[in-house]
Motif scaffolding. Structure first.
Motif: not given
Ligand code: HGY
Ligand code: MN
Ligand code: MN
Length: 404
Positions: A80, A91-92, A123-124, A184, A187, A353
């Motif tokens: 994303h 992130d993404g 996506e978030e 990804h 995290q 995800h």
């Protein structure tokens, strides 16, 4: 694993081209789903795809695809381009860059490998309180069948946003995917602390989310005696701490519980909080643990609200179960890493995800790369270009093995 300097430079170029979009004063980025900033990210992706002499396509919900062929039977590498509020730049984005690197290598090697790189919208859950909207709509994910009424942070309904963009809330289901792969950032801290360059995801923790509506009585904060109040914020405070206790109790099953949203109305200094809305996010890889946390949340909220004379309403906004990645793909990714001499380890994903949306319709796998101190959803988020290249190479090596 050595990477040609050209690879690192190209990867840096891709990262630099996305870098400034949605930059905020605090040094992070805000690129909320279905906003102008996410649009700019998708326009940039289309530009990068054209530079790679690839085809670019959009679907009925605004997802962008960069394709090296018109084959209707293809490997889909996705992630994303939206972010959380004041989030990080990896992130993404790291997953999209990895997909474009695979397209570059296949082109350089003259490999007949039908690949589409997909950037999935929103996506978030940061903008609408609902995650994986773009990928969930096109895979007909159960919780995305009636979401037109969702309202953005700016107060716009998803329905109106879609109407103004001529998108469809009931798009054609995506088809032709041989396998879905996603790179990804982890995290989390496991890869960095264990010195492992690549993680191979076994299971993605299921996100279960709720809105709790607490209605007390807005009254004068000075004239209302303590014994005569129905303070919704005090009820919320008790609930938040109780939910933390429940999360700690279930941590042994790798479950977590978070209250990330607190909306107080009328939110005025001299008014006892009348109405409070809590956003609850619980996650876990064991459904039984998620069920216990959900039951405990309902019981404690009801008990606290009854004790305080507060009306309690609850809305479940997401109930995606823990999702296993394809064993076949996990084994293949592990073998590919081994062929490259790249260290890898199996692990779970606490974060959600887009891969969750695809696991129900095709073989799906995820590759994690380390991120600094495990920090994410924060402007300090950082991952190395070298690790992005390294993870992308494992996917490319895996795909070469698939078509050999
Ligand atoms: O919230 C999540 O799990 C992911 O960052 N969308
Ligand atoms: Mn995220
Ligand atoms: Mn993400």
């Amino acid at each position: 694993m050595e990477h040609g300097i050209g690879d690192i430079q190209y990867c840096e170029k891709l990262f630099a081209d996305f870098y400034d979009i949605g930059s905020t004063e605090n040094g992070g980025v805000t690129r909320l789903g279905y906003t102008e900033q996410e649009d700019k990210m998708h326009e940039m992706m289309a530009k990068l795809g054209t530079e790679l002499d690839c085809l670019v396509d959009r679907d009925q919900v605004g997802n962008t695809y960069v394709m090296n062929s018109q084959d209707t039977d293809y490997y889909l590498i996705g992630s994303h381009l939206d972010s959380v509020i004041e989030g990080g730049r990896y992130d993404g984005v790291a997953g999209i860059i990895a997909g474009l690197m695979v397209l570059k290598w296949a082109k350089e090697d003259g490999l007949k490998l039908p690949v589409r790189v997909g950037a999935f919208r929103c996506e978030e859950s940061s903008n609408f309180g609902c995650c994986t909207i773009g990928s969930g709509l096109i895979t007909k994910e159960i919780y995305k069948q009636d979401i037109g009424g969702l309202v953005s942070k700016a107060g716009e309904s998803l329905e109106n946003i879609f109407r103004s963009r001529q998108y469809s809330l009931h798009p054609a289901r995506i088809s032709g995917i041989r396998q879905y792969l996603e790179l990804h950032i982890e995290q989390g801290k496991v890869l960095e602390e264990s010195g492992t360059p690549v993680g191979i995801v076994q299971t993605i923790a299921g996100p279960r989310r709720f809105k709790l509506y607490l209605r007390g009585m807005a009254e004068h904060s000075g004239a209302t005696p303590m014994c005569m109040r129905n303070d919704a914020m005090c009820a919320a405070a008790e609930i938040i701490l109780e939910l933390e206790r429940i999360g700690n109790k279930e941590a042994v099953y790798q479950s977590v519980a978070t209250v990330g949203v607190v909306n107080n109305h009328p939110n005025a200094l001299n008014v006892i909080p009348g109405e409070v809305e809590l956003g609850v996010d619980i996650r876990g890889i064991e459904s039984a643990s998620l069920d216990r946390m959900e039951r405990s949340m309902r019981e404690l909220a009801g008990r606290i609200c009854e004790k305080r004379g507060i009306e309690y309403l609850e809305e479940k906004t997401s109930d995606i179960p823990p999702i296993d990645m394809s064993t076949k793909v996990q084994i293949g990714l592990e073998q590919a890493a081994r062929r490259l001499g790249t260290g890898s380890r199996k692990m779970i994903s606490g974060a959600g995800h887009d891969a969750m949306s695809f696991a129900g319709i095709c073989d799906t796998g995820m590759v994690f790369i380390p991120c600094m101190k495990g920090v994410s959803h924060n402007r300090a988020e950082f991952a190395s270009i070298f690790h992005i290249c390294e993870g992308a190479r494992v996917i490319y090596e895996y795909l070469k093995g698939e078509i050999a």
